[in-house]
Structures are given as C-alpha cells and as structure tokens.
Enzyme design. Structure first.
Site, short mmCIF file in Angstrom:
data_model
loop_
_atom_site.label_atom_id
_atom_site.label_comp_id
_atom_site.label_asym_id
_atom_site.label_seq_id
_atom_site.Cartn_x
_atom_site.Cartn_y
_atom_site.Cartn_z
N SER A 54 1.06 -0.75 -0.14
CA SER A 54 -0.27 0.51 -0.19
C SER A 54 0.76 1.21 -0.14
O SER A 54 1.62 1.72 -1.49
CB SER A 54 -0.96 0.03 1.07
OG SER A 54 -1.83 1.22 0.68
N ASP A 95 -8.80 -4.75 -6.61
CA ASP A 95 -8.26 -3.01 -5.23
C ASP A 95 -9.31 -3.10 -5.38
O ASP A 95 -9.84 -2.31 -6.97
CB ASP A 95 -7.41 -3.15 -5.39
CG ASP A 95 -6.77 -2.79 -4.17
OD1 ASP A 95 -8.08 -2.46 -3.32
OD2 ASP A 95 -5.27 -2.90 -3.76
N HIS A 147 -7.44 -5.73 -2.00
CA HIS A 147 -6.05 -4.34 -1.25
C HIS A 147 -5.23 -5.76 -0.05
O HIS A 147 -4.78 -5.92 0.25
CB HIS A 147 -6.71 -3.38 -0.73
CG HIS A 147 -5.64 -2.73 -0.54
ND1 HIS A 147 -4.64 -2.22 -1.34
CD2 HIS A 147 -5.18 -1.96 0.90
CE1 HIS A 147 -3.90 -1.81 -0.44
NE2 HIS A 147 -3.57 -1.10 0.48
#
Length: 749
Positions: free
Chosen positions: A614, A689, A721
């Site tokens: 991320s 995602d 994610h």
C-alpha cells in the site's frame, strides 16, 4: 489508506499461575519445539498468535462478558461466546455455522467490511447488547437475529437484500438498519419500515456513511439514535457529482465491472446533509451545517440528556474543525469552539472525546504540538495532560469519581501504557499496566471496569478484566505460551528484537527494531527491510511481532523496520514534514536506515531487499527510483503510483488540492521517474482492489514496459487490497522469496 478465538471453558478466567501473575511468559523447553516456521504454517489454523478475542464487551449491567471467538479449525470463522461473571461459566451464545445460511453478502456489505478491514472474516463479525442486558442483536449473512441469554434465537429479518449498519436503539425498543439506500426502523419483534424518503436518484443515500467517511474518516454509520429513543439524526448524501470510475474485479473465471463513485483528489465529494426525525420518520428537520457545502461531516454525537446534538464539521482543506451545538427541534446550530491546524499541517480526526452529564467535554487535541487531553467546561479550556509525548486513546471516564482513563506514551514512545488521572489534580498520572508491555484498553460506559490488552516481544496479546486501579480481576484470555499453545512448536527458533535509534538528516532520532537469525560469526546476512512509511502509522513498538516476521528470519534473513519522519505518535513537528511532500523525507529516512545497516559487520551490504504494501508499496518504488544500487531488490505490493488517483480526504489532507498545487503532486508520484528503476523489482497487486485500484499498477506496468525497464509481477485475480488466506498467503510469500533467490538476495552458505 488506513492500515494494513478464544479459550474454550471457564478456565479462561482462572487464577493464573505465579509466573504469569508476574507477567513472565512460560518458556517451553527446546525439546518441545520442532524448529523453523514455514509460511504455510503462518497462514494455517489455529492462529500462531493464539486465541486473541475480538469485540470484547461487557453487558450494560456488567454481569456478562461477551466476545467473538474463532474456531480452532478455521481462524477466520467467528462465533459469539459469553461469560457469566456470577457463575463463572462460558457458553456459546450463537453458533455461526448452525445459524448462518452461507448466502453471499451484498456488494455494499462486502465493501463496508473492506472499509473495516474485516473482509476476510466469516460468521459473526459484530453484535450489539440490548439496554436491559437480556438480548443481543446479531447480524449474520445479511440478516438480523436476536439472541437471548436462555439460548433462544429469533430471526428479525429474512430477505434477499442485506441490512447495513444494524443497531438497537439505546433503550432497546427499536431495531434499525439501512436497506435499499433508506433507513428502516421498527419496534423489536415487529416489522420494520422505511422512515426516510424514497429517492429517484440512485446516487442519493440515507443512513449510510459515504465512501471517504468509511475509508478515511473512521466513521462507518450514517445515523445516530438519541439516548432516550425519541429522535434519530440521519445523514443524507448525494454522490451524483462524484467521479465514476469503472472498477474491474478481475477474477479467475471472469471479470465483473463496477461503476464506483470514487472521489479522486481534486474532484467533487458527495454533498452531505444531516436531518433529525422521530423514530417513525415524522417531524423531519434539516440541521444547519452552514453555507459551505464542500465540507466533511466528521462526527455526530448526542448530549447525554438528548437535548443537544453535537456535530463536528471539517473544512475541505482539513485545516479547521468546528464543533457545532445543534438544537434538535429546530436544526439551528452555533459554533461551540474551533480547532485550527498548525502552520503547514492538518487536523487529525479523533474518537477520543467524551461529553459528560454536567455539560462539559473531555477532548483530545494537538493544539500544543502533541496529542493531549483537555477539559472544556463553561466555555473555558483546561489542559489535563502535557509534555513531549502523546495520548493515543481516551479509554473511559468515571464521572462520579472524576477519573479519566487513557493510553499514552509518557514513559516509552514504543510501549503505550494505560493511565488514570483525577480531574481535580490532573498532573498526577497513575500507570495502570505493567512495564515492558504495549497496552490498549476499553471500558464500560460508566467507567467502572477496564478490559486491558497487553503484549510484548515474548508474549502474544493477553486480555484481562481489571478494576479502575488496574488490578487484574480475571483473565479474559491469558494466552499463555505453554506447551498447548499453537506457537509452542516454534518457540525454540523464536527471536527477540533489538531496538535502537539513528539520526535523520535534521538530527531527529528515528526508532528501529531488528530480528536476527541464528548467525555464524564472520558471515554476513541478507536483510528483509520491511517498511510502511506513511502517516498515521507507527510500526516500531515493543509489542508482539507477527509470526510472519519470525518465518522470514527462519529463512536466514535479518528483519528490519524503521519509523521515518511523517509517521505517528511523535508530535506535529515530526509528522508534518511530509506536508505536500510525500515521497521525500520518508525516502531519505529509510535510506538512512539502509546506510546504517551497511555499517553492521554481520550485514551483507549488497543484499538489502526492501518490501512494502500500500503506502509501503509506493515507498518501495520511490526508494528504488531515488537511490539506485542501494537496495538489492524491491517488492512493491498494491502501490499508489499517482496520488491524483487516490481519494480526496486522505490525499488532500497531506498533499493539498492538486488543482492548487499540481507541482507537489508531480513530484510525489511514482510514475515520472519509473525509468530510473534499475534494481530488481517485483510488483504485486490484487486484481479486484477497490482501495488502491488496479489502475495504479496497470499504468505503471505499461510505463515500465514502454521504457524497456525489466521487472517481475505477481497478480492475484479476485483479491482486493488484502492478499492472504491459508493457500494464497503461502503462495504470496513463497513467490516473494523465490524472487529474492532469483535476484541473488540469499543467506550465506
């Protein structure tokens, strides 16, 4: 970008052994251990962390303690258990497998779970006690059930549609939920009915929190009951002006596309309004939120007597927060007080405040440069905590005795402690937990009992019930590292971390921690440099380190983390250095960590691999671009590559509006300098995602290919994610280490 069970019988609350009473973990003899830890075992059941309960709560009358406990054969499947403090007996209150239908959740509920970071959990993930402590509202598989203490369960809804944000009213007379973009209410046991208007536009929702409220503001509901059940404050939002992105959820056997309203940085947000109505929807009035419609509805709370509605209104730039006092009868509002951000900084939203029965307020603020507690009474402020440390959470308030309970870092920035203070003499803080542990805590509404969770490098999380002096009354989950613990076979190879600091370029001390494998003197070892780097996050603590890190060490690697400037719990001056400058000081501070590692005699300076997910994935790209040749390889998971593709509330908080500061965005993105990547790169992304959408990686993939930059990638169809689970988690980490071996980042022979 907010980041990335349990015991079976009454013995959970048994009196602990003497060693455990002193906070000393039980050590299993080496003969009982079988050695190294595999990635497959890390992701298997039962969890190697041991039985760590979720959603631990006390009933309103204090008699029962309830929690969600995962199954030994499936750590992601949760049932509801209860402990009767009068009899000392545990019982399963709701068996999720027997009661659940297994039907698919609605897309809206799936996305809500993603926002809550519980998308991988099954069974019961939340529940609510009734006011009379006789029943519990349990959402399960998109429907609602009412479980009673005698073991009976009543189904409240049975529909193909899902019920979002279910709640019992404070006095327990009504059940409420959101269905088909409308708020529904009904008396418990009777049919519920919609109480908000039916809108013709599908972009209009009642009773829900808009996307950025869920994803970035830690607000997951859009309605709030008055404490006497007389009224409900209900949010309405219209996202017709919000940009539509076509999000592809690419699966193994097909692709689904979703036209998702996603407020990209610099584009329109949802238009939000707030209304107050009676439980049947009558008497609806609109709250005056002011003339500026481009604002954030940050928080909504009722006064304890229900006569005032308090609303926190944040400006789009997130430099100003107004506390509004609203008359729920007329909707008229006045500004009670205002918080202003420090220069070149922002307002951090918080849940660390409490309205008291006398009309005063306990409030968390960073107004003096560090997060501290204040008492607002009669229009005047009094600071309760002070110093170059932070209050990390307001835990509870005992109004009758004038006591405030909170967690903070006064004694150790790496090990937050639970403290109590007296409102009459706040300078005297009393630590309630044992030194050497990282603590967190919750309390019952009246501030009479503490539920404390503690952990250390040698002890996975433990949960216990304590009185207001901090004295342990009983274990909720002792989680002893004895021979029966799931981690016991791997204790022989368990490594304790080393801690230290290095100086940033401006002299600021940066904290690091390191795990080292068994090493042969004279040999040098590769480093798995694990980083996040983004704001509102602290990685380096004295808590339990994930078994995943231990498995990496068992592969023969040094595991290392460092908290750069911009990360959390070090004060405003430390965090604001990334203001309109993401990808700058964080990259420099991680480089300082790498340079420090290269000075160590046991580190192979040519074999430092960097990994992040991320924001950490973004950091990997920026680190490889800024410092080619420093890192032997980089793993970038689900990276943000262009901040213009991320949402308004998160991105503009730190970077400003791209329409006003385009150059800041151009400098911060990870696309412009992609051709500078010369070290081995592995790019990973889930192809469904909905947070950092796959377009971030697909755009980078195309650009790297167009620039003839070699790289590898591993994509996960159907995953969001989070990429994990018993098989896929194993595949992910085996793939990462196969990449490191191909890149020559290997332990010495």
């Amino acid at each position: 970008m907010r980041m990335l069970r349990y015991l079976l019988a009454a013995t959970v609350l048994a009196v602990p052994a003497a060693a455990a009473a002193q906070g000393e973990p039980v050590t299993v003899p080496a003969a009982a251990a079988s050695g190294d830890l595999s990635f497959a075992r890390v992701y298997a059941s039962p969890s190697l962390n041991g039985p760590v309960p979720r959603e631990v709560k006390l009933s309103p009358d204090g008699r029962f303690l309830t929690l969600l406990r995962g199954r030994a054969d499936d750590r992601e499947q949760y049932d509801l258990w209860g402990y009767d403090r009068t009899t000392g007996q545990w019982s399963m209150l709701v068996d999720s497998r027997k009661l659940g239908s297994g039907k698919d959740l609605s897309e809206a509920e799936k996305m809500q779970r993603e926002r809550l970071r519980i998308g991988d959990l099954k069974g019961i993930v939340s529940y609510t006690w009734s006011a009379d402590s006789q029943s519990i509202l349990v959402p399960l598989d998109g429907d609602l059930f009412l479980a009673r203490l005698d073991g009976s369960v009543t189904r409240l809804t049975d529909t193909s549609e899902g019920e979002l944000n279910p709640a019992l009213s404070p006095l327990g007379g009504h059940v409420s939920f959101v269905r088909d973009r409308r708020l529904w209410t009904g008396k418990v046991g009777a049919e519920a009915a919609p109480v908000t208007p039916q809108e013709t536009a599908e972009a209009v929702h009642w009773g829900e929190a808009e996307f950025v409220a869920q994803e970035e503001m830690d607000r997951h509901t859009g309605y709030w009951w008055a404490p006497d059940d007389s009224r409900i404050a209900v949010q309405r939002f219209d996202e017709s002006g919000v940009a539509v992105i076509t999000r592809a959820a690419i699966g193994a056997e097909g692709t689904k596309t979703y036209d998702q309203r996603y407020p990209l940085a610099g584009t329109a947000n949802a238009v939000v309004s707030l209304h107050v109505m009676k439980p049947d929807g009558s008497g609806r009035i609109e709250v005056d939120l002011g003339p500026d419609k481009d604002i954030y509805l940050a928080r909504v709370n009722w006064a304890p007597d229900g006569k005032t509605l308090y609303v926190q209104r944040q400006n789009r730039a997130q430099t100003r927060l107004d506390m509004l006092a609203v008359d729920p009868v007329t909707g008229k509002a006045r500004v009670l007080f205002t918080e202003n951000a420090a220069e070149r900084s922002w307002i951090n939203l918080s849940n660390d405040y409490r309205f008291l029965k006398d009309g005063s307020l306990i409030w968390w603020s960073e107004r003096d440069g560090f997060g501290h507690l204040y008492h607002f009474k009669g229009g005047k402020w009094r600071q309760l905590t002070k110093g170059d440390w932070v209050v990390t959470a307001l835990v509870g308030v005992d109004e009758a005795r004038g006591k405030v309970f909170f967690t903070g870092t006064r004694d150790d920035v790496l090990a937050q402690q639970v403290y109590a203070l007296d409102l009459a003499a706040p300078a005297r803080l009393k630590p309630l937990g044992e030194p050497g542990y990282v603590h967190s805590a919750t309390m019952d509404k009246g501030g009479q009992s503490l539920l404390i969770t503690r952990q250390s490098p040698s002890q996975p999380p433990q949960v216990y019930l304590a009185d207001t002096s901090g004295k342990r009354i009983a274990w909720v989950e002792e989680n002893r590292l004895d021979a029966a613990h799931p981690y016991a076979p791997h204790l022989a190879s368990h490594k304790l971390p080393e801690f230290g600091t290095i100086a940033a370029a401006d002299g600021t001390p940066l904290h690091w921690r390191m795990l080292k494998p068994d090493m042969v003197p004279g040999k040098r070892y590769p480093v798995f440099f694990d980083h996040y780097g983004g704001p509102s996050n602290q990685q380096v603590t004295r808590g339990w380190i994930s078994p995943l890190a231990q498995a990496i060490v068992d592969q023969g690697y040094i595991w290392f983390q460092i908290d750069n400037r911009g990360s959390d719990n070090r004060g405003v001056a430390f965090s604001k250095q990334i203001w309109r400058a993401m990808g700058s000081v964080e990259v420099a501070d991680q480089l300082a960590g790498a340079q420090f590692l290269k000075t160590l005699p046991f580190v192979d300076p040519a074999k430092i691999a960097t990994y992040g997910w991320s924001y950490g994935g973004y950091m990997t790209l920026k680190m490889l671009q800024a410092n080619p040749g420093v890192y032997a390889a980089g793993i970038s998971g689900a990276p943000v590559t262009r901040w213009e593709l991320y949402d308004t509330h998160y991105t503009e908080r730190y970077m400003g509006d791209p329409r006003e500061v385009p150059q800041a965005y151009a400098t911060a993105n990870a696309m412009a300098d992609s051709a500078k990547i010369s070290d081995p790169l592995l790019l990973i992304h889930g192809m469904a995602d909905d947070n950092v959408v796959f377009e971030h990686s697909s755009a980078l993939i195309a650009k790297l290919q167009g620039e003839a930059v070699p790289f590898e990638m591993m994509l996960y169809p159907g995953y969001t994610h989070r990429v994990g689970g018993p098989k896929v988690g194993t595949h992910l980490w085996e793939s990462i280490f196969a990449f490191l071996r191909r890149s020559g980042v290997t332990p010495p022979k």
